[in-house]
Design a protein around this motif. Structure first.
Motif, PDB file in Angstrom:
ATOM      1  N   ARG A 218      90.852  61.751  -5.039  1.00  0.00           N
ATOM      2  CA  ARG A 218      91.788  60.641  -4.838  1.00  0.00           C
ATOM      3  C   ARG A 218      91.770  60.589  -3.086  1.00  0.00           C
ATOM      4  O   ARG A 218      92.052  59.281  -2.731  1.00  0.00           O
ATOM      5  CB  ARG A 218      92.992  60.761  -5.493  1.00  0.00           C
ATOM      6  N   TRP A 255      88.243  55.743 -12.354  1.00  0.00           N
ATOM      7  CA  TRP A 255      88.235  57.192 -12.672  1.00  0.00           C
ATOM      8  C   TRP A 255      87.309  57.970 -12.003  1.00  0.00           C
ATOM      9  O   TRP A 255      85.986  57.822 -12.154  1.00  0.00           O
ATOM     10  CB  TRP A 255      87.804  56.984 -14.381  1.00  0.00           C
ATOM     11  N   ASP A 262      92.796  62.539 -12.535  1.00  0.00           N
ATOM     12  CA  ASP A 262      92.395  61.513 -12.880  1.00  0.00           C
ATOM     13  C   ASP A 262      92.409  61.610 -14.455  1.00  0.00           C
ATOM     14  O   ASP A 262      92.670  60.860 -15.438  1.00  0.00           O
ATOM     15  CB  ASP A 262      91.305  60.630 -12.222  1.00  0.00           C
TER      16      ASP A 262
END
Length: 274
Positions: A218, A255, A262
């Motif tokens: 992320r 995703w 995730d």
């Protein structure tokens, strides 16, 4: 057998004909986060997965994970290389056994979209000789001659003569509509490798973007930051921007395949999305 397909996605968006999708359980690798995103810290245990999309016109795999033998013993693939001590898995995480848990056999797979040619995505290609295969522009050529800095990311055995004789299509268009109905759109998001691909999957209740290795964690999205092993840092940053624009335009969820957070948010492995 290599073919070229430049078909772009249609201007209109049809109703989704995807029925459902799953992320498969997989072996994991323990790795320094700084190897995945410049500036990241700590150690992370990342999944090495594949995804299954059930569509009215076929059964689609996005990536094939690592060589299934690593689920038995990583040394069968990596010998005394460092990866042997970094990878952990169980026999039940073999991609063929994961498919069986969903009621499918390898021969039921009709299409395989390969995000890119690194070993943790291409290891199961050989299991699906009946399928149609899709790779990004220049990707198979890139795998055939990687430079010394990234050679450790490839397993030449994944691309045997037998595998290269499968029906391969090069996705030349920036956006390629797999079935012509808007349900699965393949996006060229280069940077990690020349032919890196992502996929927008329109399900009946939600839109999901499978990022491949356009991003690894992320933090890459939050910081617009690259993986140190990326092929081209400028292209990689541009593709991160493209992913975020696509996410916002489609009201989609990213995703990130290698980010365990995730997987928690999507409900874990083998959780059905529809």
């Amino acid at each position: 057998m290599l073919e070229t397909n430049a078909r772009a996605t249609p201007a209109h968006t049809a109703r989704s004909t995807n029925i459902r999708m799953w992320g498969l359980d997989s072996p994991k690798m323990t790795i320094d986060a700084a190897h995945l995103v410049v500036g990241a810290e700590g150690t992370v245990q990342i999944p090495l997965p594949a995804y299954v999309i059930e569509h009215e016109q076929g059964l689609v795999l996005f990536d094939t994970g690592m060589d299934p033998r690593v689920c038995e013993d990583p040394a069968l693939v990596y010998g005394d290389r460092p990866e042997t001590s970094m990878i952990s898995g169980t026999p039940e995480q073999r991609i063929d056994r994961q498919l069986a848990k969903l009621g499918y056999r390898p021969e039921d797979v009709t299409h395989v979209v390969l995000s890119h040619t690194h070993a943790d995505h291409s290891g199961g290609l050989y299991l699906f000789p009946q399928a149609k295969f899709y790779a990004g522009p220049g990707e198979l050529q890139w795998a055939a001659g990687p430079g010394p800095a990234t050679a450790h990311l490839f397993n030449p055995g994944d691309f045997s003569d037998e595998v290269m004789d499968f029906t391969w299509t090069t996705v030349q268009a920036p956006v390629f509509d797999l079935f012509g109905d808007g349900a699965i759109q393949i996006h060229h998001t280069p940077g990690h490798t020349p032919g890196e691909l992502s996929a927008l999957v329109r399900l009946p209740s939600q839109n999901v973007i499978l990022t491949g290795d356009t991003v690894h964690l992320r933090e890459a999205v939050e910081w617009d930051e690259v993986d140190p092993s990326d092929w081209d840092y400028g292209e990689a940053r541009a593709s991160i921007t493209k992913l975020k624009e696509l996410r916002d335009a489609e009201n989609a969820r990213l995703w990130i395949a290698h980010d365990p957070r995730d997987w928690e948010d999507f409900g874990g492995a083998l959780r059905e999305l529809s």
